[in-house]
Structures are given as structure tokens and as C-alpha cells.
Design a protein around this motif. Sequence first.
Motif, PDB file in Angstrom:
ATOM      1  N   ILE A 165     -46.923 -20.047  44.529  1.00  7.26           N
ATOM      2  CA  ILE A 165     -47.178 -20.870  43.341  1.00  7.26           C
ATOM      3  C   ILE A 165     -45.995 -20.807  42.385  1.00  7.26           C
ATOM      4  CG2 ILE A 165     -48.615 -21.092  41.269  1.00  7.26           C
ATOM      5  CD1 ILE A 165     -50.972 -20.034  43.006  1.00  7.26           C
ATOM      6  N   PHE A 166     -45.459 -19.604  42.202  1.00  9.22           N
ATOM      7  CA  PHE A 166     -44.282 -19.421  41.342  1.00  9.22           C
ATOM      8  C   PHE A 166     -43.141 -20.335  41.785  1.00  9.22           C
ATOM      9  CE2 PHE A 166     -40.149 -17.351  40.834  1.00  9.22           C
ATOM     10  CZ  PHE A 166     -40.108 -17.106  39.470  1.00  9.22           C
ATOM     11  N   LEU A 167     -42.862 -20.343  43.072  1.00 16.22           N
ATOM     12  CA  LEU A 167     -41.791 -21.185  43.608  1.00 16.22           C
ATOM     13  C   LEU A 167     -42.121 -22.661  43.458  1.00 16.22           C
ATOM     14  CD1 LEU A 167     -40.958 -19.147  46.831  1.00 16.22           C
ATOM     15  CD2 LEU A 167     -39.575 -19.295  44.750  1.00 16.22           C
ATOM     16  N   LYS A 168     -43.388 -23.007  43.643  1.00 12.15           N
ATOM     17  CA  LYS A 168     -43.808 -24.399  43.494  1.00 12.15           C
ATOM     18  C   LYS A 168     -43.628 -24.868  42.056  1.00 12.15           C
ATOM     19  CE  LYS A 168     -45.744 -28.282  44.734  1.00 12.15           C
ATOM     20  NZ  LYS A 168     -45.000 -29.258  45.579  1.00 12.15           N
ATOM     21  N   LEU A 169     -43.941 -24.021  41.112  1.00 12.74           N
ATOM     22  CA  LEU A 169     -43.745 -24.366  39.698  1.00 12.74           C
ATOM     23  C   LEU A 169     -42.273 -24.622  39.404  1.00 12.74           C
ATOM     24  CD1 LEU A 169     -46.183 -21.797  38.026  1.00 12.74           C
ATOM     25  CD2 LEU A 169     -46.470 -24.280  38.120  1.00 12.74           C
ATOM     26  N   PHE A 170     -41.406 -23.803  39.984  1.00 11.95           N
ATOM     27  CA  PHE A 170     -39.967 -24.004  39.796  1.00 11.95           C
ATOM     28  C   PHE A 170     -39.534 -25.326  40.420  1.00 11.95           C
ATOM     29  CE2 PHE A 170     -35.498 -23.540  40.985  1.00 11.95           C
ATOM     30  CZ  PHE A 170     -34.946 -23.168  39.777  1.00 11.95           C
ATOM     31  N   GLU A 171     -40.035 -25.622  41.610  1.00 12.25           N
ATOM     32  CA  GLU A 171     -39.718 -26.892  42.268  1.00 12.25           C
ATOM     33  C   GLU A 171     -40.125 -28.072  41.391  1.00 12.25           C
ATOM     34  OE1 GLU A 171     -41.499 -27.089  46.181  1.00 12.25           O
ATOM     35  OE2 GLU A 171     -41.138 -24.951  46.433  1.00 12.25           O
ATOM     36  N   GLU A 172     -41.325 -28.010  40.856  1.00 12.89           N
ATOM     37  CA  GLU A 172     -41.828 -29.114  40.035  1.00 12.89           C
ATOM     38  C   GLU A 172     -40.997 -29.285  38.767  1.00 12.89           C
ATOM     39  OE1 GLU A 172     -45.902 -28.107  39.461  1.00 12.89           O
ATOM     40  OE2 GLU A 172     -46.535 -28.894  41.416  1.00 12.89           O
ATOM     41  N   PHE A 173     -40.544 -28.171  38.208  1.00 11.17           N
ATOM     42  CA  PHE A 173     -39.683 -28.248  37.020  1.00 11.17           C
ATOM     43  C   PHE A 173     -38.389 -28.980  37.358  1.00 11.17           C
ATOM     44  CE2 PHE A 173     -35.942 -26.258  35.009  1.00 11.17           C
ATOM     45  CZ  PHE A 173     -36.123 -26.710  33.707  1.00 11.17           C
ATOM     46  N   ILE A 174     -37.756 -28.608  38.462  1.00 16.10           N
ATOM     47  CA  ILE A 174     -36.502 -29.246  38.868  1.00 16.10           C
ATOM     48  C   ILE A 174     -36.727 -30.724  39.177  1.00 16.10           C
ATOM     49  CG2 ILE A 174     -34.680 -29.314  40.618  1.00 16.10           C
ATOM     50  CD1 ILE A 174     -34.417 -26.980  38.707  1.00 16.10           C
ATOM     51  N   GLU A 175     -37.800 -31.035  39.890  1.00 12.74           N
ATOM     52  CA  GLU A 175     -38.080 -32.417  40.250  1.00 12.74           C
ATOM     53  C   GLU A 175     -38.389 -33.280  39.037  1.00 12.74           C
ATOM     54  OE1 GLU A 175     -41.155 -31.665  43.098  1.00 12.74           O
ATOM     55  OE2 GLU A 175     -39.808 -32.014  44.798  1.00 12.74           O
ATOM     56  N   GLY A 176     -38.812 -32.651  37.946  1.00 14.00           N
ATOM     57  CA  GLY A 176     -39.138 -33.388  36.732  1.00 14.00           C
ATOM     58  C   GLY A 176     -37.932 -33.748  35.890  1.00 14.00           C
ATOM     59  N   LEU A 177     -36.769 -33.219  36.252  1.00  9.73           N
ATOM     60  CA  LEU A 177     -35.550 -33.523  35.500  1.00  9.73           C
ATOM     61  C   LEU A 177     -35.045 -34.923  35.844  1.00  9.73           C
ATOM     62  CD1 LEU A 177     -33.638 -30.126  35.951  1.00  9.73           C
ATOM     63  CD2 LEU A 177     -35.007 -30.853  33.986  1.00  9.73           C
ATOM     64  N   GLU A 178     -34.561 -35.631  34.843  1.00 15.92           N
ATOM     65  CA  GLU A 178     -34.042 -36.973  35.066  1.00 15.92           C
ATOM     66  C   GLU A 178     -32.663 -36.955  35.692  1.00 15.92           C
ATOM     67  OE1 GLU A 178     -34.199 -39.155  31.428  1.00 15.92           O
ATOM     68  OE2 GLU A 178     -36.389 -39.101  31.305  1.00 15.92           O
ATOM     69  N   GLU A 179     -31.913 -35.887  35.464  1.00 13.99           N
ATOM     70  CA  GLU A 179     -30.575 -35.745  36.027  1.00 13.99           C
ATOM     71  C   GLU A 179     -30.471 -34.386  36.709  1.00 13.99           C
ATOM     72  OE1 GLU A 179     -27.749 -36.229  32.947  1.00 13.99           O
ATOM     73  OE2 GLU A 179     -28.254 -38.317  32.543  1.00 13.99           O
ATOM     74  N   PRO A 180     -29.538 -34.233  37.655  1.00 10.42           N
ATOM     75  CA  PRO A 180     -29.345 -32.929  38.287  1.00 10.42           C
ATOM     76  C   PRO A 180     -29.053 -31.868  37.229  1.00 10.42           C
ATOM     77  CG  PRO A 180     -28.096 -34.613  39.449  1.00 10.42           C
ATOM     78  CD  PRO A 180     -28.618 -35.254  38.185  1.00 10.42           C
ATOM     79  N   PRO A 181     -29.504 -30.623  37.437  1.00  8.24           N
ATOM     80  CA  PRO A 181     -29.198 -29.570  36.472  1.00  8.24           C
ATOM     81  C   PRO A 181     -27.701 -29.500  36.213  1.00  8.24           C
ATOM     82  CG  PRO A 181     -30.738 -28.781  38.134  1.00  8.24           C
ATOM     83  CD  PRO A 181     -30.266 -30.131  38.592  1.00  8.24           C
ATOM     84  N   ALA A 182     -27.336 -29.336  34.942  1.00  4.43           N
ATOM     85  CA  ALA A 182     -25.916 -29.314  34.591  1.00  4.43           C
ATOM     86  C   ALA A 182     -25.198 -28.123  35.197  1.00  4.43           C
ATOM     87  CB  ALA A 182     -25.757 -29.302  33.074  1.00  4.43           C
ATOM     88  N   GLY A 183     -25.955 -27.103  35.565  1.00  4.53           N
ATOM     89  CA  GLY A 183     -25.352 -25.916  36.155  1.00  4.53           C
ATOM     90  C   GLY A 183     -25.874 -24.653  35.499  1.00  4.53           C
TER      91      GLY A 183
END
Length: 203
Positions: free
Chosen positions: A90-108
Amino acid sequence: MASRGQETKELILANTEALVLERGFAGTSIDEILKLTGLTKGAFFYHFKSKAALARALVERYWQQDYAMLEEFSRRADELSEDPLQSMLIFLKLFEEFIEGLEEPPAGCVFASYVYEFYQFDDGIKQFIADGFKQWGKMYQQRIEKIAAKYPPKIAIDAGELAETLMCIIEGGFILSKSLCDTSLTARTVRQFRRHLQLVFEP
């Protein structure tokens, strides 16, 4: 409510972080920060006595924000399941959902940006970054150790090495997603790690 001074300090840090992730710390000048924030040199040096002081504050801010986010994911995962394997998934899934919710790739990652320019920083900052990575790794390792204690792995594993693998997946994912302009790349790589845990530990 944040004071005006706190708001100004946060304005400097937020804009500096954006510049550092774009062009590196060495490539970020105080004049550029002032232009972006609309502040005077007097206002800047009131909060940060030097660029070195700014560097330290920036890396501490990044650590606090990132670790707070991971702790929140961890808390929510533990609330949803008392089983160590399911909680980790679940922890990993929450992280996945956070990343997928971003409009742009993480800046780094600010830590990664600093590591690329280690010659710029004093030993205190270098140690702070190393300790930060170790703390992230410890969080993951403790979770994996709890899983292994309940579910004998199907292949020989080392909890510390699996924790290191997860950190490499996340940090490497940030680099690739930015390079390839692919917002979901990091989430996909974390998903593969989650599936690996299932294959290794699920009865």
C-alpha cells in the motif's frame, strides 16, 4: 499563520530549489534568485548570510518535506493494514499514485543535484545528505525485515540491499522521467518493485 519573514524565506527557498534542479547549484546565482523573487539583496542577506547558508537551508528543507511525505504514506499504509507485506504494498501504491498525479515529470531530487556538485559543498552538507539517504534506506529496510519475518522469501534476499534497490529505482526514475519527459516513468518502475515483492514474499 506564517509571518512575513517566514513567507519571504520560503519564497527564496522555493524559487532557488527550482533553479537548482534546472541548472545546478553552481549555475544558480544570487542575482538570478533576486530577479525571480523580486527581492532586494538586503532582503536576501537578511535571511541568508551567504550562498553557503542558502545551500544548507535548501537541503534541510528538501529533506523535511520529502521525509514528511513518506512518513504520511507510511502512516496511511499502516492504518489500512496491519499485515507488514500488505502495508508495504500500500505504501508503494500511494507513492505511485502521487507520482502519477503530477502534471509534469518530477523536477528531480535536491540531494542528487548536490551530489553531482559535491565539490561545491562543505563536509557538513555532504554528511547531511548521506545521513538523509541512510534514513530513507532504514525506513524501507525495517519494513522489508518485518515482511521477511512473517513471510519466508522464496529466494534469498537481503533487506538492506532491497532497500537500496528501491532508492535507486526512485532516484533513477526521477532522472529518466525528466530526460524522457515521461511523467509516469517513476511510478512504473516503483510498480515493478512492488510486483517483485509480491513474487518474493506472497505465499
